[in-house]
Each structure stands twice: as structure tokens, then as C-alpha cells.
Design a protein around this motif. Structure first.
Motif, mmCIF file in Angstrom:
data_model
loop_
_atom_site.group_PDB
_atom_site.id
_atom_site.type_symbol
_atom_site.label_atom_id
_atom_site.label_comp_id
_atom_site.label_asym_id
_atom_site.label_seq_id
_atom_site.Cartn_x
_atom_site.Cartn_y
_atom_site.Cartn_z
ATOM 1 N N PRO A 154 0.828 -1.222 0.000
ATOM 2 C CA PRO A 154 0.000 0.000 0.000
ATOM 3 C C PRO A 154 0.858 1.266 0.000
ATOM 4 N N ASP A 155 1.609 1.450 -1.083
ATOM 5 C CA ASP A 155 2.575 2.553 -1.187
ATOM 6 C C ASP A 155 2.073 3.714 -2.030
ATOM 7 N N ILE A 156 0.924 3.544 -2.684
ATOM 8 C CA ILE A 156 0.431 4.567 -3.616
ATOM 9 C C ILE A 156 -0.444 5.550 -2.840
ATOM 10 N N THR A 157 -0.234 6.843 -3.081
ATOM 11 C CA THR A 157 -0.872 7.857 -2.232
ATOM 12 C C THR A 157 -1.820 8.801 -2.980
ATOM 13 N N SER A 158 -2.042 8.571 -4.272
ATOM 14 C CA SER A 158 -2.959 9.446 -5.009
ATOM 15 C C SER A 158 -3.434 8.750 -6.274
ATOM 16 N N PRO A 159 -4.595 9.170 -6.808
ATOM 17 C CA PRO A 159 -5.068 8.609 -8.084
ATOM 18 C C PRO A 159 -4.068 8.825 -9.211
ATOM 19 N N LEU A 160 -3.425 9.985 -9.251
ATOM 20 C CA LEU A 160 -2.452 10.262 -10.309
ATOM 21 C C LEU A 160 -1.284 9.289 -10.240
ATOM 22 N N GLN A 161 -0.787 9.032 -9.032
ATOM 23 C CA GLN A 161 0.321 8.096 -8.889
ATOM 24 C C GLN A 161 -0.108 6.678 -9.275
ATOM 25 N N ALA A 162 -1.349 6.329 -8.966
ATOM 26 C CA ALA A 162 -1.860 5.009 -9.353
ATOM 27 C C ALA A 162 -1.875 4.850 -10.870
ATOM 28 N N VAL A 163 -2.331 5.888 -11.569
ATOM 29 C CA VAL A 163 -2.373 5.846 -13.036
ATOM 30 C C VAL A 163 -0.957 5.781 -13.598
ATOM 31 N N ARG A 164 -0.029 6.546 -13.029
ATOM 32 C CA ARG A 164 1.358 6.528 -13.517
ATOM 33 C C ARG A 164 1.970 5.143 -13.301
ATOM 34 N N TYR A 165 1.661 4.513 -12.177
ATOM 35 C CA TYR A 165 2.158 3.162 -11.917
ATOM 36 C C TYR A 165 1.653 2.195 -12.989
ATOM 37 N N LEU A 166 0.358 2.278 -13.295
ATOM 38 C CA LEU A 166 -0.213 1.398 -14.313
ATOM 39 C C LEU A 166 0.404 1.655 -15.679
ATOM 40 N N GLN A 167 0.643 2.927 -16.007
ATOM 41 C CA GLN A 167 1.261 3.259 -17.290
ATOM 42 C C GLN A 167 2.656 2.651 -17.391
ATOM 43 N N GLU A 168 3.437 2.796 -16.327
ATOM 44 C CA GLU A 168 4.804 2.243 -16.318
ATOM 45 C C GLU A 168 4.776 0.725 -16.415
ATOM 46 N N LEU A 169 3.872 0.099 -15.666
ATOM 47 C CA LEU A 169 3.790 -1.361 -15.667
ATOM 48 C C LEU A 169 3.366 -1.881 -17.032
ATOM 49 N N ARG A 170 2.351 -1.264 -17.624
ATOM 50 C CA ARG A 170 1.894 -1.681 -18.961
ATOM 51 C C ARG A 170 3.025 -1.552 -19.980
ATOM 52 N N GLN A 171 3.767 -0.459 -19.890
ATOM 53 C CA GLN A 171 4.849 -0.225 -20.832
ATOM 54 C C GLN A 171 5.923 -1.308 -20.715
ATOM 55 N N VAL A 219 -9.879 4.396 -13.869
ATOM 56 C CA VAL A 219 -9.084 4.208 -12.649
ATOM 57 C C VAL A 219 -8.976 5.526 -11.891
ATOM 58 N N ARG A 220 -8.607 6.583 -12.591
ATOM 59 C CA ARG A 220 -8.446 7.893 -11.941
ATOM 60 C C ARG A 220 -9.781 8.389 -11.373
ATOM 61 N N GLU A 221 -10.825 8.344 -12.195
ATOM 62 C CA GLU A 221 -12.116 8.858 -11.750
ATOM 63 C C GLU A 221 -12.699 8.006 -10.620
ATOM 64 N N GLY A 222 -12.540 6.678 -10.723
ATOM 65 C CA GLY A 222 -13.044 5.794 -9.677
ATOM 66 C C GLY A 222 -12.351 6.036 -8.349
ATOM 67 N N LEU A 223 -11.036 6.200 -8.379
ATOM 68 C CA LEU A 223 -10.286 6.459 -7.151
ATOM 69 C C LEU A 223 -10.661 7.814 -6.555
ATOM 70 N N GLU A 224 -10.788 8.825 -7.405
ATOM 71 C CA GLU A 224 -11.176 10.152 -6.913
ATOM 72 C C GLU A 224 -12.542 10.098 -6.231
ATOM 73 N N PHE A 225 -13.490 9.372 -6.852
ATOM 74 C CA PHE A 225 -14.833 9.247 -6.276
ATOM 75 C C PHE A 225 -14.762 8.567 -4.913
ATOM 76 N N GLU A 226 -14.051 7.436 -4.840
ATOM 77 C CA GLU A 226 -14.031 6.669 -3.602
ATOM 78 C C GLU A 226 -13.284 7.403 -2.484
ATOM 79 N N ILE A 227 -12.227 8.116 -2.823
ATOM 80 C CA ILE A 227 -11.509 8.912 -1.816
ATOM 81 C C ILE A 227 -12.433 9.994 -1.253
#
Length: 471
Positions: A154-171, A219-227
Motif C-alpha cells: 500500500p505505497d500509492i498515495t494518489s489517483p495520479l500516482q496510481a495511473v502513472r504506476y499502471l502506465q509504467e507497468l503496462r509499458q 481508474v483515476r475517476e473511480g479512485l477520486e470518487f471513492e476517496i
């Protein structure tokens, strides 16, 4: 609504479909376009008396991913049965890995921050349920398709960071050719776990899980809503329930699916029909030596070897195929900066407009190199190059053939050019007068008139120099 009194804590569970020809535990084909229930057999349907066997290619692809994600490979790992009842799970359990996964303790650096990876393990996919009016149908083609599940700390602290993580992983998975990571087809699925706690506290808050996130925007919108939802509940001294939520991309809201299970609820026990999975050191070393250059290494190479800006290198290395195309063109045409500018503007515009990949781009690397050579050698103008490029997209003809047939090659007939310059000057005495009175900006207007009369067949820089000299 956001509240600075709370710290956001996000952990991610990512499922990536492996690029194998056959399923995880049987020889059925993996096919996204096959007609429903046509790629099934007694093994993936869970019929009594059938025995699974492990897909060696899937294991090797999983090891490749684990190595690229800095994981420790366990030389022995085991499969387990995860029990739950759902119509698209014909066996009544999923074969996965639990206590002894394939790999542990990895990490991925995202924008300078380390996101730890708790585990990476192999498992099989379930089928697909479809709801049509009052009927529910099930397609079992996806049953048994090999997956890797990547679980972060549980190291991710924002929706933006979550999206960046997914982008890096997919790449990375794209570069490895481990998975095509197509979220729309369900080949790359993420399920974030979200909780909030007051700043300064050490105990985790109650977490919820989001499902049905089939795009990075969701992912971004869902996380923002739930937060925001959890923030409002906590601010009002209300309880956050531990539950699994379903994201509705149309209403932009999440609703409860079921109470969130703990691992004990799945009644895991060792898979009796599969032996311990043994990985050898030599197998790991062989796969390690086969790893391609990863995205951050490729980007560094483009910056250092071809002197590209980080921004250009970032766009070109978005996919391995695009980076390969760029370097193929550079080998045939030694103008790396011009090529980079064209790929990040003209080529990317076509790919985005037509929603195609570089593999589907109609201009080959050799054809594109010829076009850039004509431009760099000043045999055609920039405008002519763009016109030729557009014709190449649909004709299949070479840049030189188009330039010749369209009369677009730069002409060195200075006698004709000077005559046209004289004609433009004589036809525009007021503009010439303004230039002589110090209004230098009108020179561009005169250059444009000359270019129009010459139909773009002369170098604009030479036109400008000759006009200045004459004036």
C-alpha cells in the motif's frame, strides 16, 4: 471534496493476460475473437476425472516479468485452489498460487518513487458472464487463460500516482512481449484497494476494493470518487464498510457489489493435481539474458546517442514497436532529430486519428527514410514533404516517385526564380515601400507570393535571400 486531515493509502492488484497460444493448464487455444464456448475442453471446464498440466511458456513469461520488476524468484512455488461460487467458474474454484507464489519482494520506480511489489504469481482466468435483458449467458472461452497477478504494497498515495504506476507497468510488459495489456479486451485489469487514515496515525483504515475499471481514466475517476466518499463519511464520523464496489463509468459513481472477502473466505488449500513448480537457477539466468532493453533504458539511449530531448524520447518510447520503427528509420537516414520531430507530430497524428498502432502504419521505415532524406538534403520543401507524406499514406508509392510526378522537387533555375521575384516586386509596390520604410515583417508576405507563383518548387530560404538582396 478532499480533506488534508486524511492520508490516502492505495494498494493495487493487477491481472495481466499472458501472450501464450494455449491456456494455463490445457492445450485449448487462447483466442479473443473465437465464437462463444468454442475454445473449451474437459480440463478447462472442470469436468470430473481431468488432470491439469502447467504451460511452460506461461511460466517463462511470468519469470521474465518478475525479473523486470526486480522480484526475487522462488525456486519452488506451489499452486492452490481458491474456492468461490460464480456462474463463470465451472470448477467452483480457481487454480492460483497462494502461500508460495512464483516471485516476491519486487519494486517499480515511478517518477522517482519506489512502489513495492509484494508478490507476482500465476493463475488461471475465469469465464465471462453476459447479461442480455432477462437472460444471463456465459462464455467459457476465457476459462483457464494464463494470468499473472501483481500485488503492490500500500505505497500509492494518489489517483495520479496510481495511473502513472499502471502506465509504467503496462509499458514494461509491452516491451517484454509478456502481455499486450489491452484494457478494453480485459487483458489488463486492475483492482485498487483504498483506505484513509488521519495524518499521524499508523493503523490502516477500513479498505474498499474497486472493480470494473477498464481504462486509465476510469481508474483515476473511480479512485477520486471513492476517496471523496470515504472522506465525507469519516468527516461525518460515519463508518466505512469493508466491501467490494462496482464502478459505473456512465454515472461516474461506485456502488456496492458485496462485502469484501478475506483470504480465509476462499478456503485455499494446495492443488492436489499439480506438483511443486521447480525453477532452476540456469532457467532464471537464461531468461535474464533474454530480457530486452526496458523503457527507461531505451529512453536514456535515445537521449544520449541521438541527442533527443527527454520529451521527444518519452513519446517515441511509449511503445517498443514505435521505438523500433524510429531506430529502423535512423539506420537508413542519419537525421535523428528530424525523424523524431516527424514521428512525434505527423506520424503520431495519423496513429491517433485512425486509432492504429505503428505496426499498422502504411508507410514502411524504408519509405519514411527516403522522404526524410529528400527533405534533409533540401530536394523538397517542408510543405512539399507534408504533401508527399499524405499521398504516401494511401498510395503506397515512394516519396521520390510522388515528388517527380507532382513536380515537387526543388528547382535550381535561378534565372526563372529571379524573373518571378521581379514580377512580384513590380506587382506589389505598396508592400515594397513598407519594407523600405523599415517594416521587415512584410517580407514574409512577398516570400509567400513567390512560393505560390513557383508552386513550391524553390527553396524558401533561397527565395528569402534573393528577395532581400533585390530589395
Amino acid at each position: 471534496m478532499t480533506n488534508s486531515n486524511y492520508q490516502v493509502i492505495i494498494g493495487m492488484e493487477i491481472h495481466a493476460q499472458l501472450k501464450t497460444k494455449t491456456k494455463m493448464f490445457c492445450r485449448c487455444a487462447v483466442s479473443f475473437k473465437a465464437s462463444p464456448n468454442s475454445c473449451v475442453c474437459p480440463i478447462c471446464l472442470g469436468l470430473p476425472g481431468t488432470l491439469p498440466t502447467v504451460n511452460e511458456q506461461a511460466v517463462n513469461l511470468a519469470i521474465k516479468a518478475a525479473l523486470a520488476l526486480n522480484c526475487q524468484i522462488n525456486l519452488q512455488s506451489t499452486f492452490a485452489r481458491k474456492h468461490y461460487f460464480y456462474p463463470d467458474l465451472p470448477k467452483g474454484y480457481q487454480i492460483t498460487q497462494y502461500k508460495e507464489p512464483l516471485a516476491i519482494n519486487g519494486y517499480l520506480i515511478v517518477d522517482g518513487q519506489k512502489i513495492r511489489i509484494r508478490r507476482l504469481h500465476l493463475e488461471e482466468d475465469s469465464g465471462k458472464s453476459m447479461h442480455l435483458g432477462n437472460e444471463s449467458l456465459v462464455d467459457f472461452n476465457r476459462c483457464g487463460v494464463p494470468l499473472i497477478e501483481i500485488v503492490t504494497e500500500p505505497d500509492i498515495t494518489s489517483p495520479l500516482q496510481a495511473v502513472r504506476y499502471l502506465q509504467e507497468l503496462r509499458q514494461i510488459l509491452n516491451y517484454l512481449d509478456v502481455s499486450d495489456c489491452d484494457m478494453e479486451k480485459g487483458h489488463f485489469r486492475c483492482e485498487p484497494n483504498i483506505s484513509l487514515r488521519k495524518i499521524g496515525e499508523t493503523q490502516f483504515g477500513v479498505r474498499t476494493e474497486l472493480k470494473n475499471l477498464n481504462s486509465l481514466r476510469n481508474v483515476r475517476e473511480g479512485l477520486e470518487f471513492e476517496i471523496n466518499r470515504q472522506t465525507q463519511l469519516l468527516a461525518a464520523n460515519q463508518t466505512v464498510n469493508q466491501e467490494t464496489l462496482y464502478w459505473d463509468e456512465h454515472t461516474k459513481q461506485a456502488g456496492p457489489m458485496r462485502s469484501k472477502e478475506e483470504s480465509e473466505d476462499y478456503r485455499y488449500f494446495p492443488e492436489p493435481d499439480l506438483p511443486v513448480l521447480i525453477i532452476t537457477e540456469s532457467q532464471i539466468e537464461k531468461i535474464k539474458h533474454s530480457l530486452p532493453m526496458l523503457p527507461h533504458e531505451r529512453k536514456k539511449k535515445l537521449i544520449e546517442q541521438y541527442h533527443l530531448t527527454p520529451a521527444l524520447a518519452e513519446i517515441i518510447t511509449e511503445s517498443k514497436e514505435l521505438a523500433d520503427y524510429y531506430e529502423q528509420v535512423v539506420k537508413l537516414c542519419n537525421h535523428p532529430k528530424i525523424i523524431a520531430n516527424w514521428i512525434t507530430t505527423e506520424v503520431k497524428a495519423v496513429l491517433n486519428e485512425k486509432n492504429i498502432s505503428i505496426q499498422e502504419f502504411p508507410i514502411t521505415s524504408a519509405q519514411f527514410a527516403e522522404l526524410i532524406n529528400l527533405l534533409a538534403d533540401e530536394k523538397i520543401t517542408s510543405k512539399a514533404a507534408k504533401d508527399i507524406f499524405q499521398i504516401m499514406l494511401t498510395s503506397g508509392k515512394s516519396a521520390l516517385a510522388i515528388a517527380q510526378s507532382q513536380n515537387l522537387l526543388i528547382v535550381k533555375d535561378y534565372e526563372t526564380l529571379n524573373q518571378i521575384i521581379e514580377q512580384v516586386i513590380s506587382e506589389n509596390p505598396e508592400i515594397v515601400d513598407k519594407y523600405h520604410k523599415g517594416k521587415n515583417t512584410v517580407l514574409g508576405f512577398l516570400v509567400g507570393l513567390v512560393i505560390k507563383k513557383t508552386q513550391g518548387r524553390f527553396n524558401p530560404q533561397e527565395i528569402t535571400q534573393l528577395l532581400k538582396r533585390r530589395l
